[in-house]
Design a protein around this motif. Structure first.
Motif, PDB file in Angstrom:
ATOM      1  N   ASN A  21      50.812  51.075  92.629  1.00 29.81           N
ATOM      2  CA  ASN A  21      49.939  50.258  93.489  1.00 29.81           C
ATOM      3  C   ASN A  21      49.503  48.974  92.792  1.00 29.81           C
ATOM      4  OD1 ASN A  21      50.105  52.167  95.517  1.00 29.81           O
ATOM      5  ND2 ASN A  21      48.228  53.220  94.917  1.00 29.81           N
ATOM      6  N   MET A  22      49.210  49.080  91.503  1.00 29.98           N
ATOM      7  CA  MET A  22      48.792  47.906  90.749  1.00 29.98           C
ATOM      8  C   MET A  22      49.909  46.865  90.694  1.00 29.98           C
ATOM      9  SD  MET A  22      47.468  47.723  86.790  1.00 29.98           S
ATOM     10  CE  MET A  22      45.971  48.588  87.196  1.00 29.98           C
ATOM     11  N   ILE A  23      51.128  47.321  90.491  1.00 33.86           N
ATOM     12  CA  ILE A  23      52.267  46.393  90.408  1.00 33.86           C
ATOM     13  C   ILE A  23      52.537  45.757  91.770  1.00 33.86           C
ATOM     14  CG2 ILE A  23      54.742  46.232  89.937  1.00 33.86           C
ATOM     15  CD1 ILE A  23      54.306  48.650  87.989  1.00 33.86           C
ATOM     16  N   ARG A  24      52.443  46.561  92.823  1.00 33.20           N
ATOM     17  CA  ARG A  24      52.682  46.047  94.177  1.00 33.20           C
ATOM     18  C   ARG A  24      51.656  44.970  94.557  1.00 33.20           C
ATOM     19  NH1 ARG A  24      56.225  48.332  97.575  1.00 33.20           N
ATOM     20  NH2 ARG A  24      57.301  50.242  96.885  1.00 33.20           N
ATOM     21  N   LYS A  25      50.421  45.129  94.083  1.00 31.32           N
ATOM     22  CA  LYS A  25      49.372  44.150  94.402  1.00 31.32           C
ATOM     23  C   LYS A  25      49.678  42.779  93.817  1.00 31.32           C
ATOM     24  CE  LYS A  25      45.505  47.352  95.036  1.00 31.32           C
ATOM     25  NZ  LYS A  25      44.220  47.867  94.485  1.00 31.32           N
ATOM     26  N   GLN A  26      50.560  42.745  92.821  1.00 30.52           N
ATOM     27  CA  GLN A  26      50.936  41.468  92.223  1.00 30.52           C
ATOM     28  C   GLN A  26      52.156  40.839  92.895  1.00 30.52           C
ATOM     29  OE1 GLN A  26      48.903  40.062  89.923  1.00 30.52           O
ATOM     30  NE2 GLN A  26      47.674  41.869  90.422  1.00 30.52           N
ATOM     31  N   GLY A  27      52.591  41.450  94.003  1.00 35.54           N
ATOM     32  CA  GLY A  27      53.676  40.856  94.771  1.00 35.54           C
ATOM     33  C   GLY A  27      55.054  41.424  94.503  1.00 35.54           C
ATOM     34  N   PRO A 285      45.259  52.666  83.572  1.00 31.00           N
ATOM     35  CA  PRO A 285      45.908  51.651  84.404  1.00 31.00           C
ATOM     36  C   PRO A 285      45.331  50.248  84.206  1.00 31.00           C
ATOM     37  CG  PRO A 285      45.579  53.652  85.668  1.00 31.00           C
ATOM     38  CD  PRO A 285      44.863  53.861  84.356  1.00 31.00           C
ATOM     39  N   SER A 286      44.028  50.149  83.951  1.00 29.78           N
ATOM     40  CA  SER A 286      43.428  48.824  83.800  1.00 29.78           C
ATOM     41  C   SER A 286      43.933  48.115  82.552  1.00 29.78           C
ATOM     42  CB  SER A 286      41.895  48.932  83.764  1.00 29.78           C
ATOM     43  OG  SER A 286      41.475  49.781  82.706  1.00 29.78           O
ATOM     44  N   ARG A 287      43.904  48.818  81.391  1.00 30.04           N
ATOM     45  CA  ARG A 287      44.323  48.183  80.149  1.00 30.04           C
ATOM     46  C   ARG A 287      45.848  48.083  80.045  1.00 30.04           C
ATOM     47  NH1 ARG A 287      40.276  51.525  77.478  1.00 30.04           N
ATOM     48  NH2 ARG A 287      41.958  52.889  76.764  1.00 30.04           N
ATOM     49  N   VAL A 288      46.512  49.220  80.226  1.00 36.80           N
ATOM     50  CA  VAL A 288      47.964  49.261  80.055  1.00 36.80           C
ATOM     51  C   VAL A 288      48.669  48.522  81.192  1.00 36.80           C
ATOM     52  CG1 VAL A 288      49.954  50.801  79.935  1.00 36.80           C
ATOM     53  CG2 VAL A 288      47.874  51.364  78.695  1.00 36.80           C
ATOM     54  N   GLY A 289      48.114  48.652  82.386  1.00 35.52           N
ATOM     55  CA  GLY A 289      48.692  47.950  83.526  1.00 35.52           C
ATOM     56  C   GLY A 289      48.695  46.444  83.324  1.00 35.52           C
ATOM     57  N   HIS A 290      47.611  45.924  82.766  1.00 36.40           N
ATOM     58  CA  HIS A 290      47.536  44.484  82.501  1.00 36.40           C
ATOM     59  C   HIS A 290      48.608  44.078  81.488  1.00 36.40           C
ATOM     60  CE1 HIS A 290      45.804  40.509  81.843  1.00 36.40           C
ATOM     61  NE2 HIS A 290      45.852  40.750  80.539  1.00 36.40           N
ATOM     62  N   PHE A 291      48.785  44.898  80.446  1.00 35.92           N
ATOM     63  CA  PHE A 291      49.801  44.608  79.433  1.00 35.92           C
ATOM     64  C   PHE A 291      51.186  44.561  80.077  1.00 35.92           C
ATOM     65  CE2 PHE A 291      52.986  45.764  76.315  1.00 35.92           C
ATOM     66  CZ  PHE A 291      52.607  45.070  75.167  1.00 35.92           C
ATOM     67  N   PHE A 292      51.491  45.558  80.913  1.00 37.74           N
ATOM     68  CA  PHE A 292      52.807  45.608  81.548  1.00 37.74           C
ATOM     69  C   PHE A 292      53.023  44.414  82.464  1.00 37.74           C
ATOM     70  CE2 PHE A 292      55.418  46.812  85.247  1.00 37.74           C
ATOM     71  CZ  PHE A 292      56.639  46.960  84.598  1.00 37.74           C
ATOM     72  N   LEU A 293      52.017  44.049  83.237  1.00 43.11           N
ATOM     73  CA  LEU A 293      52.173  42.936  84.169  1.00 43.11           C
ATOM     74  C   LEU A 293      52.424  41.621  83.436  1.00 43.11           C
ATOM     75  CD1 LEU A 293      49.441  43.872  86.784  1.00 43.11           C
ATOM     76  CD2 LEU A 293      51.914  43.874  87.139  1.00 43.11           C
ATOM     77  N   GLU A 294      51.752  41.438  82.300  1.00 43.00           N
ATOM     78  CA  GLU A 294      52.007  40.234  81.506  1.00 43.00           C
ATOM     79  C   GLU A 294      53.431  40.255  80.952  1.00 43.00           C
ATOM     80  OE1 GLU A 294      50.021  37.461  80.984  1.00 43.00           O
ATOM     81  OE2 GLU A 294      48.971  38.409  82.666  1.00 43.00           O
TER      82      GLU A 294
END
Length: 315
Positions: A21-27, A285-294
């Motif tokens: 869901n976090m990745i999808r929110k970024q498009g 998800p907040s910390r690691v998700g941000h790392f992955f998205l970057e």
């Protein structure tokens, strides 16, 4: 909408959907998640990017399309050693995310021991007025084995408590930040003056059971061992024997050779052992998700990724 939509599969026994869901929110729309081997087997074909934790590695034989595997944690020993992981797949691990929580975990135990919190609580329950002189961290010696980002945060905390700091690492790149630096061929010298030995080492061929009976007995009987790195670094049977003999004041163990820790393990009931279920540096998800998205942005833009794993060193 992103210009390119690589197929991304997220695998995690517990939080896969949260990451999707976090990745999808970024498009990113070509994203799928799975929490079991059966689920991931249905979707793994044509995957370009795999974001995972405890992935059933044998299923990688179902596809040859994976170009990048991002671990959800700092440890990648399973990925590095697996014959199922293609040499053509880029491996990355999470870095610079776990230093603060792990350091706070470690120092919470140091303070607990020195301030004798358990004794205070017992006295309160018995309504006993029993003054004592607490020990101080100031002036005590901490030895940190592994001077990466987590070890660096440990150094920062130790400085705040006016501790003496000894460090052990392969590269010596952070040697200037500790009072004494040791290399892996100097373990006995490294541990002999320590009040606290903190292990934040990865699991590699060179670190397997590196902390064994000989090293434990080289420590002061009043010292504590803390392992927040990898369980395989410590020879567990040797540790149990040494603790039972009365050598070492205690051990704080967040990682083990086999997880979850067996109910039959003596460690559960040893009064000077503190067992926690691998929680000192939980991937969120907040910390690691941000790392992955970057990192995903870097991947899309064909830039160098953060946390690239050196397969030769194992981390």
């Amino acid at each position: 909408m992103k210009t390119r939509q690589p197929k991304i599969v997220v695998y995690s026994p517990n939080q896969a959907k949260d990451y999707e869901n976090m990745i999808r929110k970024q498009g990113y729309t070509n994203v799928f998640s799975a929490s079991s081997p059966a689920e991931v087997k249905e979707i793994i074909a044509d995957t370009e990017i795999l974001l995972c934790w405890k992935f059933p590695l044998h299923l990688l034989s179902e596809t040859d399309s994976i170009k990048w595997i991002q671990s959800l944690g700092a440890g990648v020993d399973d990925l590095v050693s697996s014959p199922h992981v293609s040499k053509q797949s880029q491996l990355t691990r999470i870095v610079d995310q776990f230093g603060v929580p792990i350091a706070e975990y470690v120092f919470s135990y140091f303070l607990h021991f020195n301030q004798r919190i358990t004794a205070i609580q017992s006295a309160q329950k018995e309504k006993k007025w029993a003054p004592f002189e607490p020990e101080l961290l100031s002036g005590k010696t901490i030895g940190i084995a592994g001077l990466g980002s987590i070890g660096g945060e440990m150094i920062r905390k130790a400085r705040a408590f006016d501790m003496k700091i000894h460090g052990l690492s392969v590269s010596g790149k952070q040697a200037q930040f500790v009072d004494k630096h040791f290399h892996p061929d100097e373990w006995r010298e490294f541990v002999k003056e320590l009040d606290y030995l903190v292990l934040v080492l990865p699991f590699t061929e060179n670190t397997y059971h590196v902390v064994n009976r000989d090293i434990l007995l080289a420590m002061k009987p009043s010292a504590y061992l803390v392992n927040v790195g990898r369980g395989q670094v410590v020879a567990e049977d040797d540790l149990i024997d040494v603790l039972k003999s009365g050598h070492l004041r205690g051990a704080v163990l967040d990682v083990f050779e086999h997880e979850p820790l067996s109910e039959e393990s003596p460690l559960w009931e040893m009064p000077n052992v503190y067992v926690t279920p691998h929680l000192s540096g939980i991937s969120t998800p907040s910390r690691v998700g941000h790392f992955f998205l970057e990192n995903l942005k870097r991947y899309i833009n064909e830039e160098e990724l953060a946390g690239i794993v050196d397969r030769n060193s194992g981390y």
